[in-house]
Design an enzyme around this catalytic site. Structure first.
Site: not given
Ligand code: 7R1
Ligand code: ZN
Length: 268
Positions: A66, A106, A119
């Site tokens: 992703h 985003e 992020h």
């Molecule tokens: C379980 O803890 C986490 C923490 C961060 C991410 C990354 C996500 S969260 C965000 S803001 N942007 C992203 O791409 C997780 O992805 C499943 C899961």
């Molecule tokens: Zn993110």
């Protein structure tokens, strides 16, 4: 899983709630920052945001399917102050972008999209044992968001870009040899908006205190093009997504309603 989530018509953001009901919650991210709604808060001004990162602790970069993600050894890092209670530690950082640089962030600001969004994901080490546990609690995570706009080449992000050819396919990862300093990817002025939200990818846990810096940071068109050269499928497998030869050309979630949530700001 059969149709894993993604960003195409078939498995994109508008389908996520089917398998991840939290995605339809009332504390979802990203949101449009309606700057007229933001309230300035003296308690934020009185506790400046402070962070400490250890560049040598940036360990590996991986193609998650992703996007790219740099995983960090949390030890030695800390983020305190502003809206936060207790200490948060850096877990990883990554980016979201679009198929062209007129979109890709985003969060949007007064309806305006930026070319990408960085992020930096932190977890509440005062209360929880690790990021996975913290993600299940409303005060578990904090994400520092940095808006990226097209401009000069970003030297710190270039260290990530240089590693992208070795993680071209899903699941590939490589050591980060040249230390990357997350602090160098933050804007000069530290004004920010903050509100309570969620992970922006499934399972979309509503456990994130968002801190979005107001000042965008520059990145070049070539660097954005490098992001879009990542592939969403494993080497040797055929492409499951209906993206042009499985290129990860866009991985941002459109905005959700802020609803009755408070939007606070610190600094002009
Ligand atoms: C379980 O803890 C986490 C923490 C961060 C991410 C990354 C996500 S969260 C965000 S803001 N942007 C992203 O791409 C997780 O992805 C499943 C899961
Ligand atoms: Zn993110």
């Amino acid at each position: 899983s059969a149709a894993e989530w993604g960003y195409t018509k078939r498995n994109g953001p508008f389908t996520w709630a089917k398998n991840y009901p939290t995605a339809a919650g009332i504390r979802q991210s990203p949101v449009d920052i309606d700057t007229a709604l933001a309230t300035s808060d003296s308690s934020l001004e009185s506790k400046p945001l402070r962070w400490k990162y250890v560049p040598q602790n940036t360990r590996t970069i991986v193609n998650s399917g992703h996007g790219w993600r740099v995983d960090v050894d949390s030890e030695g890092s800390e983020l305190v102050g502003g809206p936060l209670e207790g200490t948060y530690k850096l877990q990883q950082f990554h980016c979201h972008w679009g198929s062209s640089s007129d979109k890709g962030s985003e969060h949007t600001v007064d309806g305006q999209s930026y070319a990408a969004e960085l992020h930096l994901v932190h977890w509440n080490s005062s209360k929880y044992a690790d990021c996975g546990e913290a993600a299940d609690y409303p005060d578990g995570l904090t994400v520092l968001g940095v808006l990226l706009k097209v401009g000069a080449k970003n030297p710190e992000l270039q260290k990530v870009i240089d590693l992208i050819p070795s993680i071209s396919h899903r699941g590939e990862k490589t050591e980060v040899k040249e230390a990357i300093d997350p602090a160098k990817m933050l804007p000069k002025t530290l004004s920010y908006w903050t509100y309570l939200g969620s992970l922006t990818v499934p399972p979309c846990n509503e456990s994130v205190t968002w801190i979005l810096f107001k000042e965008p940071v520059e990145v070049s068109e070539e660097q954005l093009a490098a992001f879009r050269s990542l592939r969403c499928y494993k080497r040797g497998e055929e492409c499951p997504c209906d993206e042009v030869d499985g290129l990860l050309i866009s991985n941002y979630r459109p905005t959700l309603p802020l609803g009755t949530r408070e939007l606070r700001e610190c600094g002009s």
